[in-house]
Design an enzyme around this catalytic site. Sequence first.
Site, PDB file in Angstrom:
ATOM      1  N   TYR A   1     -10.811  -6.219   5.708  1.00  0.00           N
ATOM      2  CA  TYR A   1      -9.641  -5.760   7.291  1.00  0.00           C
ATOM      3  C   TYR A   1      -8.928  -6.892   8.234  1.00  0.00           C
ATOM      4  O   TYR A   1     -10.162  -7.257   8.576  1.00  0.00           O
ATOM      5  CB  TYR A   1      -9.850  -4.252   7.498  1.00  0.00           C
ATOM      6  CG  TYR A   1     -10.005  -3.367   6.797  1.00  0.00           C
ATOM      7  CD1 TYR A   1      -9.146  -2.422   6.861  1.00  0.00           C
ATOM      8  CD2 TYR A   1     -10.636  -3.295   5.843  1.00  0.00           C
ATOM      9  CE1 TYR A   1      -9.359  -1.807   5.978  1.00  0.00           C
ATOM     10  CE2 TYR A   1     -10.603  -1.906   5.283  1.00  0.00           C
ATOM     11  CZ  TYR A   1     -10.137  -1.479   5.061  1.00  0.00           C
ATOM     12  OH  TYR A   1     -10.087   0.006   4.452  1.00  0.00           O
TER      13      TYR A   1
ATOM     14  N   PHE B   1     -11.094   4.966   0.744  1.00  0.00           N
ATOM     15  CA  PHE B   1     -10.209   6.874   0.660  1.00  0.00           C
ATOM     16  C   PHE B   1      -8.944   6.472   0.665  1.00  0.00           C
ATOM     17  O   PHE B   1      -8.235   5.514   2.126  1.00  0.00           O
ATOM     18  CB  PHE B   1     -11.017   7.297   2.383  1.00  0.00           C
ATOM     19  CG  PHE B   1     -10.509   8.924   2.324  1.00  0.00           C
ATOM     20  CD1 PHE B   1     -11.804   9.378   2.220  1.00  0.00           C
ATOM     21  CD2 PHE B   1      -9.689   8.957   3.234  1.00  0.00           C
ATOM     22  CE1 PHE B   1     -11.899  10.997   2.422  1.00  0.00           C
ATOM     23  CE2 PHE B   1      -9.002  10.478   2.811  1.00  0.00           C
ATOM     24  CZ  PHE B   1     -10.501  11.610   3.140  1.00  0.00           C
TER      25      PHE B   1
ATOM     26  N   TYR C   1      -4.711   1.479  -4.850  1.00  0.00           N
ATOM     27  CA  TYR C   1      -4.636  -0.020  -4.545  1.00  0.00           C
ATOM     28  C   TYR C   1      -6.205   0.191  -4.788  1.00  0.00           C
ATOM     29  O   TYR C   1      -6.376  -1.843  -5.440  1.00  0.00           O
ATOM     30  CB  TYR C   1      -4.500   0.362  -3.110  1.00  0.00           C
ATOM     31  CG  TYR C   1      -4.472  -1.253  -2.974  1.00  0.00           C
ATOM     32  CD1 TYR C   1      -3.229  -1.719  -1.540  1.00  0.00           C
ATOM     33  CD2 TYR C   1      -5.849  -1.144  -1.837  1.00  0.00           C
ATOM     34  CE1 TYR C   1      -3.163  -3.151  -1.310  1.00  0.00           C
ATOM     35  CE2 TYR C   1      -5.817  -2.749  -1.521  1.00  0.00           C
ATOM     36  CZ  TYR C   1      -4.706  -3.235  -1.056  1.00  0.00           C
ATOM     37  OH  TYR C   1      -4.414  -4.238   0.162  1.00  0.00           O
TER      38      TYR C   1
ATOM     39  N   THR D   1       0.943  -0.781   0.167  1.00  0.00           N
ATOM     40  CA  THR D   1      -0.043   0.205   0.036  1.00  0.00           C
ATOM     41  C   THR D   1       1.671   1.333  -0.500  1.00  0.00           C
ATOM     42  O   THR D   1       1.767   1.257   0.716  1.00  0.00           O
ATOM     43  CB  THR D   1      -0.650  -0.250   1.486  1.00  0.00           C
ATOM     44  OG1 THR D   1      -0.254  -0.528   2.520  1.00  0.00           O
ATOM     45  CG2 THR D   1      -1.883  -0.421   1.138  1.00  0.00           C
TER      46      THR D   1
END
Length: 249
Positions: free
Chosen positions: A187, A150, A155, A94
């Site tokens: 996540y 956001f 990515y 990321t």
Amino acid sequence: MSDKQRVVLVTGGMGGLGETITTKMIDAGYKVAVTYSPGNNKHAEWVAGMKANGYDVVAVACDVADFDSCAKAVGEVRSGLGEIDVLVNNAGITRDMTFRKMDKANWDAVRRTNLDSLFNMTKQVADGMVERGWGRVINVSSVNGSKGAFGQTNYSAAKAGVHGFTKALALEVARKGVTVNTISPGYIGTKMVTAIPKEVLDSKILPQIPLGRLGQPAEVAGLIIYLASEEAAFVTGANIAINGGQHMQ
Ligand code: CAA
């Protein structure tokens, strides 16, 4: 599993998710090789630690963003373990920042590592899988490739591209005993996620997850083991979400 002990290559296999995929696949009876990024000087220590815990792993240096590096790494795995039956395209990075702050270097780095890598790695193994009439390509995308996030234009774009690659290749090799699938984790409790500023994680992300917690690497590894199995032969071109209900399609 078939009588033959199948060979798995996990890119980014020393990382948060990768290490758990590696140990679970060895537990499930596979021979496993991992790639680590050439700058990682902890690889010998990691391999020794794995071995001490009963996990024999072949680790090869590889920049998944670089085609020649992938060709060399796959050659080394072939010499060490034999032909690769299962490829898990797991390596990813990321470079989170709002689009207005993002420069081209941060766009390119994420695209090259998270998307170009699929071409670079899969190209090394696809012909062999087709010739042998058996193979599994499992591409690790993200919930953020489906829903956007956001701070992640780079990515999210790369991870959305992953599933386009999966669907097209799945069509081409469907009659050859080779399946190609995407998994899209939400996540998961790895370094990539715990690096998110705590207030952002607590106030913006966790409240979006109906299960109310981060996922566990072992939960993702279990899905990969299923997709690698004989029983998953009829699953191809799929994008399987594993995100605690954060994004339902
Ligand atoms: N949703 C809505 N608004 C958000 C937001 C979010 N998720 N995150 C930040 N904002 C808002 C802030 O509240 C702030 O608002 P105000 O200006 O009104 O106060 C504004 O955006 C600017 O925020 P920051 O000051 O935080 O801006 P920044 O440039 O310093 O940082 C950021 C932005 C880097 C994107 C940071 O917010 C961040 O790290 N967010 C998390 C990104 C994320 O989810 N990454 C996933 C990593 S894990 C992963 O990728 C694995 C996987 O596959 C799931």
